[in-house]
Write a protein that holds these residues in place. Structure first.
Motif, short mmCIF file in Angstrom:
data_model
loop_
_atom_site.label_atom_id
_atom_site.label_comp_id
_atom_site.label_asym_id
_atom_site.label_seq_id
_atom_site.Cartn_x
_atom_site.Cartn_y
_atom_site.Cartn_z
N PRO A 125 0.81 -1.22 0.00
CA PRO A 125 0.00 0.00 0.00
C PRO A 125 0.85 1.28 0.00
O PRO A 125 1.98 1.27 0.46
N MET A 127 1.72 4.52 -2.68
CA MET A 127 1.54 5.27 -3.93
C MET A 127 0.62 4.54 -4.91
O MET A 127 -0.13 5.18 -5.64
N SER A 129 -1.93 2.69 -4.02
CA SER A 129 -3.28 2.89 -3.48
C SER A 129 -3.78 4.29 -3.86
O SER A 129 -4.94 4.46 -4.26
N LEU A 130 -2.90 5.27 -3.69
CA LEU A 130 -3.26 6.65 -4.00
C LEU A 130 -3.67 6.76 -5.47
O LEU A 130 -4.66 7.40 -5.83
N ASN A 131 -2.91 6.09 -6.33
CA ASN A 131 -3.24 6.15 -7.75
C ASN A 131 -4.51 5.38 -8.09
O ASN A 131 -5.27 5.79 -8.97
N ARG A 132 -4.77 4.28 -7.39
CA ARG A 132 -6.05 3.58 -7.59
C ARG A 132 -7.20 4.52 -7.24
O ARG A 132 -8.20 4.60 -7.96
N LEU A 133 -7.07 5.21 -6.11
CA LEU A 133 -8.13 6.12 -5.65
C LEU A 133 -8.33 7.28 -6.63
O LEU A 133 -9.47 7.59 -7.03
N VAL A 307 -2.37 7.60 3.16
CA VAL A 307 -2.12 8.41 1.96
C VAL A 307 -3.39 9.07 1.44
O VAL A 307 -3.32 10.09 0.73
N PHE A 308 -4.56 8.51 1.80
CA PHE A 308 -5.81 9.08 1.30
C PHE A 308 -6.17 10.41 1.97
O PHE A 308 -6.95 11.19 1.43
#
Lengths: 328, 328
Positions: A125, A127, A129-133, A307-308
């Motif tokens: 998890p 960067m 994850s951030l890009n998925r979001l 990160v979110f």
């Protein structure tokens, strides 16, 4: 004065944090805490004191943010909540299915102590994850793909090392080029595990070991290998040392979306990492988020973040006016 | 109740916003405001009222967030501060060198009125900027590369259309594969404009026009073409309509960094967009940030924001607990 970072645990990741801090203008490695004999731990820079982990509480006023560099299986579930009652903390907890539980315990401990914590910081998890979001928020009508590799999977390497007759092993996860090409072309295929990744294993076998039996045990190993096409190579200890000492990794997060009155337009967002050193990159992400944690703490924002939740500008050493003028 | 979005200006971008809103579960196109005769404007969905821009102030209590879809040269410098005194607003102001000035006027207007604004939302400025910031924060010892294309540049197409004897023109910006490959390989080359991009122009010339003169005037045009290798093709009006009606675009933001005790490790972060429709993608980003603006406004956070200031979770329709459980 520079922000004083504590490094809790000094393996590959802790060493990476020390190295990453040497590249920041505004933060410094203030101390390394270890459960080993401190005299046996040699930091990259001899300036950084190495201290016993058991004494960590007495350094509460000398550390601005503690970066936890232990493992997700046994260390972090205990350590992060414990240390969050004494320090502002950052960890790289990467057991995806247990993140909500870990978040809850860290959040409770940090709030109780008025501390700021960031968990699950790294690249996946982190960067990824951030890009998925971001990509899913921008292109709601679309599909996500995460590919990993080419890179070394420690878990799979360990699983092979436990087999009878195996002296050493290194496993590479490799994304399938055909699948990547189809996704990039906007085809939104349904892909099985076997269609997304292949696995390549390099094994040093004991001289008298039955290589055919080892290969069979690898490729049929449930959960780890049986759902993939796996290639096994037997090599010498010298070849292992010479060709497979690094810890490269990386991967791709791709969102394939559609827009238009009749969904006639394909829109592809791709985030890619190509890393010579997985632990040093993860460490670099941890250090950037330590900066953000320090700033959130200065605003008295206690509790647990991911990160979110963190405004991106907090990651940069530059003032936001300069970011707007130069990077926007 | 769904968040009511106003669309101010109805060209390619405004139409893209209407289409993007049709894909969101929590927001809807509440009204389109136009400076043209409202009866002459046909929205994609006949349900959306088209209203005269001059009456916009009387709809202040019927619009939750206004998305401004005008141009950066003349419309937005006036409109965004004006509308930010009446509405929460989002714009795609893309004149990079004037962003600090635009930010200041919008920030002042929004703060005075207790409104929330987000400016320079899209992909460059926007998602590319966000990726430049994240990558530079993670890998401070490194170099940035932004490549654009393959895609249509409206400004360059317009510049060619103004030449004598040109009936229509379309200009494509194309990233150089050699330069991209060198950057991806971690070579950190110094690249001139000519080494990074080539330009390809399709021209419909008047029947009696001197094509050699037009070609010469294009390839030597200062600022637009003289620093690049440019290829010019003369085509028919039919070919223009058949082959060049779309507005594709995209590009790459790459950070090539180094880590390790002796900088021995190359670490590459790449963000790539491959867009069939530039305006529809920009519109999709605007809509996601309109969601964030609505939430920031609900927390009474007035003033001007950019992609650098906004916590990513605010872009998603999903609750943050679900994001942590599923996307982290």
């Amino acid at each position: 004065m520079k922000t004083r970072i504590g490094i809790y645990g000094y393996g590959n990741l802790g060493r990476g944090v020390e190295l990453a801090l040497s590249k920041t203008p505004d933060m410094e490695a203030a101390a390394i805490f270890t459960r080993r004999n401190p005299e046996a731990v040699k930091p990259v820079s001899s300036d950084v004191p190495v201290l016993p982990a058991q004494d960590v509480a007495s350094y509460a006023d000398q550390i601005d943010v503690m970066i936890l560099c232990g493992g997700s299986a046994f260390d972090l579930p205990e350590q992060t909540p414990q240390l969050a009652s004494l320090f502002h903390v950052v960890d790289s907890f990467d057991n995806h299915s247990r993140i909500p539980e870990h978040f809850a315990t860290v959040d409770a401990a940090a709030k109780k102590a008025g501390k700021t914590a960031a968990i699950s910081i790294g690249w996946d998890p982190g960067m990824f994850s951030l890009n998925r979001l971001l990509a899913a928020s921008i292109l709601p009508d679309g599909q996500d793909y995460t590919f990993w590799g080419r890179g070394v999977s420690q878990g799979h390497s360990d699983a092979v090392r436990r087999l009878d007759g195996v002296l050493d092993a290194r496993q590479y996860t490799i994304p399938c080029e055909d699948a990547l090409a189809a996704v990039r072309a906007g085809e939104t295929p349904e892909l099985t595990a076997r269609q997304k990744h292949t696995r390549e294993v390099f094994v040093v076998a004991a001289p008298d070991a039955d290589q055919a039996r080892i290969e069979r045990e690898i490729v049929t190993m449930p959960a780890y290998f049986d759902a993939y096409d796996t290639t096994v190579h037997f090599i010498s200890q010298e070849e292992m040392k010479r060709d497979h000492a690094g810890l490269p990794h990386g991967g791709f997060v791709i969102r394939s979306g559609r827009t238009g009155e009749n969904n006639e337009h394909s829109q592809i967002i791709e985030y890619r990492l190509n890393l010579d050193s997985n632990p040093e990159f993860t460490a670099s992400v941890l250090v950037a988020y330590a900066r953000a944690v320090h700033r959130l703490a200065a605003e008295n924002r206690s509790g647990c973040f991911t990160v979110f939740d963190i405004p991106p500008a907090l990651l940069s050493p530059l003032p936001v006016e300069e970011l707007r003028a130069k990077m926007l």
